[in-house]
Write a protein that holds these residues in place. Structure first.
Motif, PDB file in Angstrom:
ATOM      1  N   UNK A   1      11.955  -9.967   7.553  1.00 23.96           N
ATOM      2  CA  UNK A   1      11.587  -8.562   7.744  1.00 23.96           C
ATOM      3  C   UNK A   1      10.104  -8.485   8.077  1.00 23.96           C
ATOM      4  N   UNK A   2       9.777  -7.787   9.159  1.00 19.49           N
ATOM      5  CA  UNK A   2       8.388  -7.604   9.567  1.00 19.49           C
ATOM      6  C   UNK A   2       7.993  -6.138   9.404  1.00 19.49           C
ATOM      7  N   UNK A   3       6.704  -5.894   9.274  1.00 19.20           N
ATOM      8  CA  UNK A   3       6.208  -4.543   9.020  1.00 19.20           C
ATOM      9  C   UNK A   3       6.700  -3.553  10.074  1.00 19.20           C
ATOM     10  N   UNK A   4       6.649  -3.940  11.338  1.00 19.04           N
ATOM     11  CA  UNK A   4       7.019  -3.013  12.395  1.00 19.04           C
ATOM     12  C   UNK A   4       8.495  -2.628  12.360  1.00 19.04           C
ATOM     13  N   UNK A   5       9.302  -3.377  11.605  1.00 19.32           N
ATOM     14  CA  UNK A   5      10.740  -3.108  11.535  1.00 19.32           C
ATOM     15  C   UNK A   5      11.122  -2.214  10.355  1.00 19.32           C
ATOM     16  N   UNK A   6      10.202  -1.990   9.440  1.00 18.73           N
ATOM     17  CA  UNK A   6      10.533  -1.264   8.214  1.00 18.73           C
ATOM     18  C   UNK A   6      10.700   0.229   8.504  1.00 18.73           C
ATOM     19  N   UNK A   7      11.765   0.796   7.977  1.00 22.20           N
ATOM     20  CA  UNK A   7      12.035   2.224   8.148  1.00 22.20           C
ATOM     21  C   UNK A   7      12.563   2.796   6.838  1.00 22.20           C
ATOM     22  N   UNK A   8      12.542   4.107   6.723  1.00 22.29           N
ATOM     23  CA  UNK A   8      12.965   4.762   5.502  1.00 22.29           C
ATOM     24  C   UNK A   8      14.384   4.398   5.113  1.00 22.29           C
TER      25      UNK A   8
ATOM     26  N   UNK B   1       7.012  -9.074  -1.663  1.00 22.88           N
ATOM     27  CA  UNK B   1       7.088  -7.633  -1.892  1.00 22.88           C
ATOM     28  C   UNK B   1       8.555  -7.245  -1.979  1.00 22.88           C
ATOM     29  N   UNK B   2       8.951  -6.689  -3.130  1.00 20.43           N
ATOM     30  CA  UNK B   2      10.332  -6.281  -3.366  1.00 20.43           C
ATOM     31  C   UNK B   2      10.362  -4.789  -3.699  1.00 20.43           C
ATOM     32  N   UNK B   3      11.037  -4.008  -2.879  1.00 19.61           N
ATOM     33  CA  UNK B   3      11.113  -2.578  -3.140  1.00 19.61           C
ATOM     34  C   UNK B   3      11.963  -1.877  -2.106  1.00 19.61           C
ATOM     35  N   UNK B   4      11.801  -0.576  -2.033  1.00 16.16           N
ATOM     36  CA  UNK B   4      12.558   0.211  -1.065  1.00 16.16           C
ATOM     37  C   UNK B   4      11.582   1.044  -0.238  1.00 16.16           C
ATOM     38  N   UNK B   5      11.922   1.231   1.021  1.00 11.09           N
ATOM     39  CA  UNK B   5      11.053   1.970   1.934  1.00 11.09           C
ATOM     40  C   UNK B   5      11.422   3.453   1.928  1.00 11.09           C
ATOM     41  N   UNK B   6      10.405   4.278   1.946  1.00  9.15           N
ATOM     42  CA  UNK B   6      10.604   5.721   1.931  1.00  9.15           C
ATOM     43  C   UNK B   6       9.518   6.369   2.774  1.00  9.15           C
ATOM     44  N   UNK B   7       9.877   7.388   3.537  1.00  8.72           N
ATOM     45  CA  UNK B   7       8.900   8.114   4.346  1.00  8.72           C
ATOM     46  C   UNK B   7       8.302   9.230   3.501  1.00  8.72           C
ATOM     47  N   UNK B   8       6.971   9.213   3.382  1.00 10.97           N
ATOM     48  CA  UNK B   8       6.259  10.223   2.591  1.00 10.97           C
ATOM     49  C   UNK B   8       5.077  10.735   3.399  1.00 10.97           C
ATOM     50  N   UNK B   9       5.043  12.024   3.618  1.00 10.22           N
ATOM     51  CA  UNK B   9       3.984  12.645   4.432  1.00 10.22           C
ATOM     52  C   UNK B   9       3.846  11.969   5.797  1.00 10.22           C
ATOM     53  N   UNK B  10       4.977  11.622   6.379  1.00 10.44           N
ATOM     54  CA  UNK B  10       4.978  11.045   7.717  1.00 10.44           C
ATOM     55  C   UNK B  10       4.700   9.559   7.771  1.00 10.44           C
ATOM     56  N   UNK B  11       4.468   8.932   6.629  1.00 12.58           N
ATOM     57  CA  UNK B  11       4.174   7.500   6.589  1.00 12.58           C
ATOM     58  C   UNK B  11       5.276   6.762   5.841  1.00 12.58           C
ATOM     59  N   UNK B  12       5.743   5.689   6.430  1.00 14.73           N
ATOM     60  CA  UNK B  12       6.770   4.873   5.781  1.00 14.73           C
ATOM     61  C   UNK B  12       6.084   3.918   4.800  1.00 14.73           C
TER      62      UNK B  12
END
Length: 301
Positions: free
Chosen positions: A15-22, A87-98
């Protein structure tokens, strides 16, 4: 696998940063570029991380679990900037930022991954074409006609360690390897374009270019390479890059007409515009200020 077993594990970078989505579950290694202790509304603490890999930079918030509430500060202070962590967690969009949110995964932040546990080529975020920027900087400097001013610019840029590698800021704009050189080039290009657009401004383009090319040179002395990232040195806040830049210019001022050198020095000292200690007082100084702001703002959005 917990961090104790990481020594014998090779972590695949899937998993790369550019691929992470909510909505994504994330479990992958990333570079930690910054770790700041923040306060929650209820008075508790959490950690704001800036993370990266070769594709981009991202954000991560470390909340921990109730069992870790008294240990958040210790976790934050133990993080080694520039190292790679799981880094272990879940991605979430907050104030327009993932953002990646870490709860149970906080335990993996106790120790960075050993260097033999990953492929280092996957973790250096350097989006700049270093050779191309270097050549274009030389081309911009070559437009300077005055031999003394050209010698000044060449001497300062060639004798400033880190000028081509350092970031332009800790965060917000050009905050990556080679960012300072890229920002310098963009500022010079924008400044020269502005000078050619505004009729009857009667600007000294040699002075303008010298000021644009040297306006942030002091930042090279404000950062130190650490692991896969950079950390700011005390000089960044205690001295400031304009004063460090002015000192660099003074060391190579021989051979430059005193009045024109003073003008170049003024551009360096006043490039923060109305927010700086020295206010711009010439068209050239205002032009470099506007060019600097434009490049920084557009790269920071």
């Amino acid at each position: 696998m917990d961090s104790a077993g990481a020594e014998n594990t090779v972590f695949e970078k899937t998993v790369f940063v550019e691929e992470i989505s909510g909505g994504m579950q994330v479990d992958a290694p990333f570079v930690v570029d910054a770790a700041d202790l923040k306060e929650k509304r209820d008075g508790g603490k959490y950690i704001q991380l800036s993370i990266s890999d070769r594709t981009s930079r991202g954000a991560c918030k470390v909340w921990g679990t109730p069992d870790h509430m008294g240990q958040i500060k210790a976790f934050c202070h133990a993080i080694r900037i520039g190292e790679v962590y799981r880094i272990q967690g879940y991605a979430k969009v907050y104030n327009g930022t993932c953002e990646i949110n870490v709860n149970d995964g906080i335990a993996s932040l106790s120790t960075p991954l050993p260097r033999d546990a990953f492929d280092p080529s996957l973790f250096t975020y350097a989006p700049v074409d270093g050779d191309g920027v270097r050549q274009k900087l030389g081309g911009m400097a070559a437009k300077i006609e005055d031999p003394g001013i050209l010698s000044l610019v060449s001497a300062v840029m060639n004798n400033t360690p880190g000028f081509l590698d350092a970031p332009a800021a800790k965060r917000h704009h050009h905050a990556y390897i080679g960012g300072l050189a890229e920002h310098t080039l963009e500022t010079a290009e924008i400044a020269l374009s502005l000078a050619g657009t505004v009729s009857r401004a009667e600007m000294d383009t040699d002075v303008l270019l010298a000021g644009a090319l040297l306006h942030d040179v002091g930042k090279a002395a404000c950062f130190r390479r650490q692991g896969f990232s950079f950390v700011a040195l005390p000089e960044y806040t205690l001295v400031g890059h304009t004063a460090l830049g002015a000192a660099a210019l003074m060391r190579h001022s021989a051979g430059v007409d005193p009045s024109r050198f003073a003008h170049i020095l003024h551009i360096v000292m006043s490039h923060h515009g109305p927010h700086g200690e020295v206010q711009p007082r010439t068209p050239e100084a205002w032009t470099v200020h506007f060019a600097d702001n434009a490049g920084a703002f557009l790269r920071g959005t």
